[in-house]
Design an enzyme around this catalytic site. Structure first.
Site, PDB file in Angstrom:
ATOM      1  N   LYS A  50      -0.405  -3.872  -6.139  1.00 28.44           N
ATOM      2  CA  LYS A  50      -1.434  -4.569  -6.921  1.00 28.44           C
ATOM      3  C   LYS A  50      -2.612  -3.673  -7.333  1.00 28.44           C
ATOM      4  CE  LYS A  50      -0.854  -9.326  -5.263  1.00 28.44           C
ATOM      5  NZ  LYS A  50      -1.542 -10.365  -4.458  1.00 28.44           N
ATOM      6  N   ILE A 110       0.868  -1.180   0.000  1.00 27.69           N
ATOM      7  CA  ILE A 110       0.000   0.000   0.000  1.00 27.69           C
ATOM      8  C   ILE A 110       0.907   1.233   0.000  1.00 27.69           C
ATOM      9  CG2 ILE A 110      -1.786   1.255   1.272  1.00 27.69           C
ATOM     10  CD1 ILE A 110      -2.682  -1.472  -0.025  1.00 27.69           C
ATOM     11  N   LYS A 164      -3.682   6.410   3.329  1.00 27.60           N
ATOM     12  CA  LYS A 164      -4.789   7.378   3.377  1.00 27.60           C
ATOM     13  C   LYS A 164      -5.570   7.379   2.054  1.00 27.60           C
ATOM     14  CE  LYS A 164      -5.429  11.957   5.334  1.00 27.60           C
ATOM     15  NZ  LYS A 164      -4.665  13.125   5.805  1.00 27.60           N
ATOM     16  N   GLY A 181      -8.204   0.223  -6.765  1.00 25.23           N
ATOM     17  CA  GLY A 181      -9.344   0.978  -7.303  1.00 25.23           C
ATOM     18  C   GLY A 181     -10.653   0.208  -7.312  1.00 25.23           C
ATOM     19  N   GLU A 182     -10.588  -1.106  -7.450  1.00 26.39           N
ATOM     20  CA  GLU A 182     -11.824  -1.847  -7.674  1.00 26.39           C
ATOM     21  C   GLU A 182     -12.130  -2.894  -6.605  1.00 26.39           C
ATOM     22  OE1 GLU A 182     -12.472  -1.663 -12.292  1.00 26.39           O
ATOM     23  OE2 GLU A 182     -10.349  -1.827 -11.883  1.00 26.39           O
TER      24      GLU A 182
HETATM   25 MO1  MOS Z   1     -12.274   1.030 -14.344  1.00 31.34          MO
HETATM   26  S1  MOS Z   1     -14.159   0.312 -14.782  1.00 31.34           S
HETATM   27  O1  MOS Z   1     -11.340  -0.030 -15.346  1.00 31.34           O
HETATM   28  O2  MOS Z   1     -12.264   2.642 -14.793  1.00 31.34           O
END
Ligand code: MOS
Length: 748
Positions: A711, A639, A643, A714-715
């Site tokens: 890694k 990480i 934050k 975002g998702e």
């Molecule tokens: Mo993300 S859906 O790959 O912006």
């Protein structure tokens, strides 16, 4: 030497954002600007018989109305060009002809000297249609579903693999079983910032055309410049795309949207600067997360070993592109099931092509699979966490490769502990608080750990400060901040002396910001270029008159305190400012490419994992569900900034609550039109819906994914959450709600 990486730094772009200094695509001041307003089709399928623009043109300030009848010749209409995120098929091309292929398709552009006049004039454009029968519902058309045309899915991954073992035989022999059919609604991204393109037109350097500086809302300026250049046959050197800030996108900015096409077309024809902005309603005429029907059947032995898995998907797409997500694969990646069969079919409807939306396919498939696994565990009489530990795998069952790292076990352990899972009573409807039912549910999450090629530039400037750049994006994810941290550490500089720039097609190319790959991808490029610049600076320092490094090699020195120092004796040093001076007072620059180490990676599967634990309160009289507590434990490699990473995960968790309980684009299939195309009626979780959110980052060391061990986050924060909530709703009520979102009507 690490000083900033791993620390919870506040956003370096935070001040500009909260003071309004940060400018978005529709906010750049341009003299003599024209405004375009798009007219959208009122029907779903058919032809434009007549389009009358006279009343619009009669208004003062209206300059031109572009339609399929008078639009200029456009290179794209006679060739095949696809943007970087286009699925197989033939992309929709606005104003090409009179055909209508989906509701709210853009069919004209009114250009005027104010936005308000353009919008009013657009309402006066008279259109007569010849209407054909349309089909827009997945459920009633699922019998027409067929295999996607190409095996590849969105984000360049292979579709469902061949079956393994014998599902039918093993399933029917399984003493513990579950089967279920699930439905998910269409959803729209709904970022705060609407799509906009401001095209600044200047007279060209040669007589053939103009020069275009384009402020675009996009997740990739490189994608936008390629698109504009190809579509309009304009040379690269005459186009520059700039996108320093993006007010959310969530995947909707992975493809150039039609306002960019319209704005460039108008600017080129009128030889004027033009801005086209979409309204909130028009945001619903773009791509979306597709509606789908999923069927799952799972079998297990009496002692809880999973033996058989079927996951079949029918998902919607348009008539012109095969948008295919990875929805069914995740189960066989998460569980060591000997017999699996996976299927993915598309039903072609009279709708716009769907688009990647945060954890595309991942959250769709896992939201179903993890409810099914919860049901199977319940049928086996085993605690859901225990059941997952009994069916744990260190290998990706499809690729048949070990994971480069997988701390999912630790996610279960730490998440369960933080949540207090041991106090859960297994029986549904067995926990109450006052008059309300309490439910505790959990689920697993998984997402890819991608690494793409990217380039970056690093410049030690004459004032001794460092400027690093790459044509990537920051869609609110923290790219500016983490790249500044990496650069500062690599060259041993204070963060205040490092400037990271992005979102300009003049910068070294980077891929679209998507797939959770930007931290790994651009991070590695930034690290590489800063390392390369360090070598260059050392070479200059070594050749300086009376250099203390005359006999030293690069491995003998470190970069710290804005200087190059001898490792063994840090008092022997040359300041970076002195290096610039020695370079004849000129900036020292370096540009580098960073490629994924495929040789190292190919022997491993690479993914992030998570475990989400949810507490819900259900009011049985009203059918209302509140998520009172949510814990997410995340294993996502190193990480870079706890934050900004936590903010990403929290954003995903809020979205998960929204997806489980609220979000749905409701279509009236009689008209093929979305009814709730505004933020009043398209419900997303708001502050009042959010209570206690808790994020745990589980330590994970991985030197295979990339040199940084990163890694991406975002998702993964979203993936496990909807299933954890649906499972909590079952635990509270004893009802398995298989249609998302779980609105109150479904619980009564
Ligand atoms: Mo993300 S859906 O790959 O912006």
């Amino acid at each position: 030497m690490t000083q900033y990486v791993g620390k919870p730094l506040s956003r370096v772009d935070g001040y500009d954002k909260v003071t309004g200094k940060a400018k978005y695509a529709a906010e750049f001041d341009v003299p003599d600007l024209l405004y375009g307003y798009v007219v959208n089709s009122a029907i779903t399928k058919g032809k434009i018989k007549r389009i009358d623009t006279q009343a619009a043109l009669n208004l003062p300030g209206v300059v031109k109305v572009f339609t399929h009848e008078n639009r200029p010749k456009i290179a794209w209409f006679d060739m095949k060009y696809k943007d970087q995120d286009a699925p197989p098929g033939s992309p929709f091309r606005p104003l090409r002809d009179a055909n209508i292929v989906y509701n709210a398709q853009p069919i004209a552009l009114v250009v005027a000297d104010t936005f308000e006049m353009a919008r009013y004039a657009a309402s006066l454009v008279e259109i007569e249609y010849e209407e054909d029968k349309h089909e827009t519902a997945v459920e009633t058309n699922r019998h027409k579903a067929r295999k996607p045309s190409v095996g590849l899915t969105t984000l360049f991954k292979p579709g469902p693999p061949k079956p393994r073992g014998n599902f039918e035989e093993s399933f029917s022999a399984s003493p513990v079983q579950m089967t279920g059919e699930y439905m998910h609604s269409m959803e729209h991204h709904n970022p705060m910032e609407m799509f906009a393109s401001t095209v600044v037109y200047e007279k060209g350097r040669h007589k053939s055309g103009g020069r275009y500086t384009i402020y675009d809302k996009t997740q990739g300026v490189t994608n936008s410049i390629l698109y504009v250049s190809q579509v309009f046959d304009i040379p690269f050197k005459d186009i520059r795309v700039i996108s320093p800030y993006v007010g959310g996108a969530f995947g909707s900015g992975l493809r150039p949207q039609y306002q960019l096409f319209m704005a460039v077309m108008a600017a080129r024809e009128l030889k004027r600067s033009v801005r086209v902005t979409l309204t909130r309603q028009q945001m619903f005429s773009l791509g979306y997360r597709p509606a789908n029907v999923q069927t799952v059947a799972l079998g297990a032995s009496a002692d809880g070993k999973m033996t058989a898995l079927y996951h079949g998907v029918v998902s919607e797409t348009s008539q012109y592109e095969d948008y295919t997500e990875v929805i069914a694969n995740w189960g066989a990646m998460l569980y060591p099931v000997e017999n699996y069969k996976l299927d993915h079919k598309l039903v072609h409807l009279d709708v716009a092509t769907p688009m990647d939306m945060r954890a595309p396919g991942g959250v769709t498939g896992v939201s179903v699979l993890e409810c099914a696994v919860d049901e199977l565990a319940f049928n086996a009489g085993i605690d859901p966490v225990e059941f997952r530990l009994m069916n744990y795998t260190e290998r990706d069952q499809i690729a048949d490769l070990p994971y480069s790292s997988k701390e999912l076990r630790e996610c279960f352990r730490q998440g369960a502990e933080r949540f207090g899972w041991v106090k859960r009573k297994p029986e549904p409807r067995s926990m109450r608080r006052g008059g309300t039912l309490i439910g505790w549910g959990m689920a697993t999450g998984i997402w890819d750990a991608f690494h793409m090629p990217a380039r970056a530039e690093a410049v030690l400037m004459v004032n001794g400060k460092l400027r690093v750049s790459s044509a990537t994006a920051d869609i609110g994810t923290g790219t500016y901040t983490i790249m500044t941290q990496i650069a500062a550490d690599t060259l041993g500089m204070p963060i205040e002396d490092v400037l990271f720039k992005l979102g300009d097609s003049d910068m070294p190319a980077a891929p679209i910001e998507g797939g959770s790959w930007t931290a790994a991808t651009v991070g590695t490029a930034v690290k590489t270029v800063c390392d390369d610049l360090a070598k260059k600076l050392f070479k200059i320092a070594r050749k300086m008159p009376n250099s203390p490094f005359a006999k030293a090699t690069f491995t003998d020195v470190v970069f710290a305190d804005k200087a190059i120092q001898l490792k063994n004796d840090t008092s022997v040093s040359v300041s970076l400012q002195a290096v610039v001076d020695a370079n004849g007072g000129a900036a020292v620059r370096e540009t580098s490419s960073a490629l994924p180490n495929l040789f190292k990676q190919r022997k491993y599967a690479r993914a992030t994992h998570s475990a989400a634990f949810a507490e819900v309160e259900v009011d049985e009289d009203f059918g209302t569900v509140r998520v009172t507590r949510l814990v997410s434990a995340i294993a996502a490699g190193k990480i870079l900034n706890p934050k900004t990473a936590r903010s990403q995960i929290i954003g995903g968790m809020v979205w998960g609550i929204s997806k489980a309980l609220e979000e749905e684009s409701v279509m009236d299939h009689q008209f093929g039109r979305i009814m709730n195309h505004n933020l009043a009626e398209y419900h997303v979780a708001v502050n009042a819906d959010i209570q206690d959110l808790d994020v745990i980052f589980v330590e994970e060391n991985d030197d295979i994914v990339n040199p940084l061990g990163v890694k991406g986050v975002g998702e993964i924060g979203l993936v496990a959450v909807p299933a954890a909530i649906a499972n909590a709703v079952f635990h509270a009520t004893g009802k398995r709600i298989r249609t998302l979102p779980i609105t109150l009507d479904k619980l009564l």
